[in-house]
Design a protein around this motif. Structure first.
Motif, PDB file in Angstrom:
ATOM      1  N   LEU A   1       0.812  -1.218   0.000  1.00 28.13           N
ATOM      2  CA  LEU A   1       0.000   0.000   0.000  1.00 28.13           C
ATOM      3  C   LEU A   1       0.848   1.272   0.000  1.00 28.13           C
ATOM      4  O   LEU A   1       0.312   2.373  -0.086  1.00 28.13           O
ATOM      5  N   GLU A   2       2.150   1.107   0.154  1.00 31.68           N
ATOM      6  CA  GLU A   2       3.104   2.218   0.210  1.00 31.68           C
ATOM      7  C   GLU A   2       2.854   3.131   1.402  1.00 31.68           C
ATOM      8  O   GLU A   2       3.073   4.335   1.347  1.00 31.68           O
ATOM      9  N   ARG A   3       2.428   2.530   2.507  1.00 33.10           N
ATOM     10  CA  ARG A   3       2.296   3.268   3.756  1.00 33.10           C
ATOM     11  C   ARG A   3       3.666   3.346   4.429  1.00 33.10           C
ATOM     12  O   ARG A   3       4.469   2.412   4.342  1.00 33.10           O
ATOM     13  N   THR A   4       3.912   4.446   5.105  1.00 33.92           N
ATOM     14  CA  THR A   4       5.269   4.706   5.592  1.00 33.92           C
ATOM     15  C   THR A   4       5.484   4.360   7.060  1.00 33.92           C
ATOM     16  O   THR A   4       6.625   4.352   7.529  1.00 33.92           O
ATOM     17  N   HIS A   5       4.417   4.070   7.820  1.00 36.80           N
ATOM     18  CA  HIS A   5       4.606   3.901   9.254  1.00 36.80           C
ATOM     19  C   HIS A   5       4.980   2.467   9.620  1.00 36.80           C
ATOM     20  O   HIS A   5       4.713   1.521   8.878  1.00 36.80           O
ATOM     21  N   ASP A   6       5.589   2.325  10.774  1.00 36.83           N
ATOM     22  CA  ASP A   6       5.921   1.032  11.360  1.00 36.83           C
ATOM     23  C   ASP A   6       4.712   0.571  12.171  1.00 36.83           C
ATOM     24  O   ASP A   6       4.233   1.294  13.053  1.00 36.83           O
ATOM     25  N   PRO A   7       4.180  -0.624  11.891  1.00 37.67           N
ATOM     26  CA  PRO A   7       2.984  -1.060  12.631  1.00 37.67           C
ATOM     27  C   PRO A   7       3.217  -1.157  14.130  1.00 37.67           C
ATOM     28  O   PRO A   7       2.263  -1.084  14.912  1.00 37.67           O
ATOM     29  N   GLU A   8       4.464  -1.301  14.550  1.00 38.93           N
ATOM     30  CA  GLU A   8       4.740  -1.381  15.981  1.00 38.93           C
ATOM     31  C   GLU A   8       4.529  -0.042  16.680  1.00 38.93           C
ATOM     32  O   GLU A   8       4.498   0.012  17.924  1.00 38.93           O
ATOM     33  N   ARG A   9       4.358   1.035  15.909  1.00 37.32           N
ATOM     34  CA  ARG A   9       4.112   2.339  16.501  1.00 37.32           C
ATOM     35  C   ARG A   9       2.640   2.526  16.893  1.00 37.32           C
ATOM     36  O   ARG A   9       2.309   3.399  17.710  1.00 37.32           O
TER      37      ARG A   9
END
Length: 428
Positions: A191-199
């Protein structure tokens, strides 16, 4: 919003603030692409507070990167260049709010208390909290916020920290909607999302510490996403126990980077049957965890946790859209702003409403839209005597709940939610 036919529109430089209707104009037809005085007076009564609930949408068109699936009216700094700086944007939006206040006043509507405010994008929280606060203050100054107003901003998980969220809460925001999309790094990469899911747990915790209600937005059906990966995302959401969850099926929109990747065979097209399986899984898991669906793609822990701003759209209440490309609906009249931020800013700077076009739906189109939007809500749709005879067959096919249908209301079953478009066609 849907549009039946679009009238000729003025050039994208905005329209003068004059709202008077010339003698030759027909009732209910926009003059200079904007809300005509006569229509407002007929709908509301001159000089009064009017009609249904009133909300304000504030569009912030900036993103750090443009996701491949996105077709929203958003821009990166490289795309915009000069003339629409992020640092100047709040002042421009405040300027449009002042023009909007004067427009309603001139149309004979003395005051509209604002019940909901929704700041969307783009990524609104790319603006500093002080800018978002200034925009909210301008709304309050123009119309007045209701004592129990719902005030939401969208945010990417990597666009805010604890101090930002605390500042937004102090400014009057009550709710934050995080674009989580997935808990799986591979899906986020597609999806080209930039965030880390752990955040995600951190930002949810910071929002709660600030006293904000929390919504998490998910997307299912990304190319290559497995059912197990989708279940993993749902489990991650439920572990955080947000107040509200939105779950949207991915649509590959024409003109996007993802559409080109699908066309070239680099990514598979989402499979409707796979997306149906994922929706059913989401509906089941969320229901078991105590989340009620109140609109096909939206689930809340309690009635108070529902997004009142979006409910106003589905019920065709009134709202004013601020920002480039924003749409508005007041007193049966619709209009939309100039799409690109540069001519939008130039129009406001010149003292003109940045309106690009308008429409008034016919009675037939308004009824079709009432069905199209109303059927999406868990409260269902009053179909009226003319359509009541169509309900028994839809009940027999498992698309509508039986008991509401006996009272002339169309309420979708789980199967009906999957086939909502079919139900709409059968009712129109």
């Amino acid at each position: 919003m849907t549009a039946s036919s679009r009238p000729s529109v003025p050039a994208p430089g905005g329209v003068p603030l004059t709202l008077g209707e010339p003698p030759t104009a027909a009732p209910g037809v926009a003059v200079n692409g904007f809300l005509p005085q006569r229509l407002a007076r007929e709908e509301a009564g001159a000089g009064t507070e009017c009609g249904p609930d009133f909300g304000v949408y504030l569009h912030v068109p900036f993103c750090t990167v443009r996701c491949g699936y996105c077709d929203f009216n958003t821009y990166t700094a490289a795309e915009l260049g000069t003339g629409a700086n992020r640092s100047d944007y709040a002042a421009t939006a405040v300027g449009e709010i002042a023009l909007a206040q004067e427009a309603l006043r001139s149309a004979g509507i003395a005051r509209r208390e604002v019940r909901t405010v929704f700041v969307g994008g783009g990524t609104p929280t790319l603006l500093p909290p002080g800018d978002l606060a200034a925009m909210l203050d301008a709304v309050d100054d123009a119309w007045g916020l209701a004592a129990d107003a719902e005030v939401t901003t969208e945010a990417n998980p990597d666009s805010v920290d604890a101090a930002d969220l605390a500042a937004l809460a102090a400014a009057g925001f009550t709710r934050v909607s995080f674009g989580m999309q997935s808990a799986v790094p591979e899906v986020l990469a597609t999806l080209e999302r930039t965030h880390d899911p752990e955040r995600i747990p951190a930002v949810v915790g910071w929002a709660r510490d600030a006293g904000l209600s929390v919504s998490l937005d998910l997307i299912y059906g990304a190319p290559g996403e497995t059912l197990a990966q989708w279940q993993r995302s749902l489990e991650a959401v439920l572990a955080l126990a947000p107040d509200h969850v939105s779950a949207y099926a991915l649509v590959v929109e024409q003109g996007t980077k993802m559409a080109a990747q699908v066309r070239r065979g680099e990514l598979p097209m989402p499979d409707p049957d796979d997306e149906a399986d994922k929706y059913e899984l989401a509906a089941t898991m969320l229901a078991e965890a105590g989340y009620d669906w109140y609109e096909i793609s939206n689930f809340a822990r309690t009635a108070a946790d529902r997004c009142r701003h979006n409910i106003a759209y589905w019920r065709s209440d009134d709202w004013w859209g601020i920002g480039p490309g924003a749409h508005s609906h007041v007193a049966g009249q619709r209009w939309w702003n100039v799409k690109h931020p540069r001519p939008y800013a130039a129009a406001v700077a010149a003292g003109n409403l940045p309106v690009d076009g308008s429409e008034v739906l016919s009675g037939e189109d308004r009824e079709t839209e009432r069905i199209l939007l109303g059927i999406r809500l868990a409260e269902g749709l009053d179909v009226g005597a003319t359509l009541a005879d169509r309900l028994p067959q839809l009940v027999d096919e498992g698309l509508l709940e039986a008991e509401p249908a006996q009272q002339g209301r169309a309420v979708l079953t789980l199967r009906g939610r999957l086939l909502a478009d079919t139900v709409v066609r059968r009712l129109t």
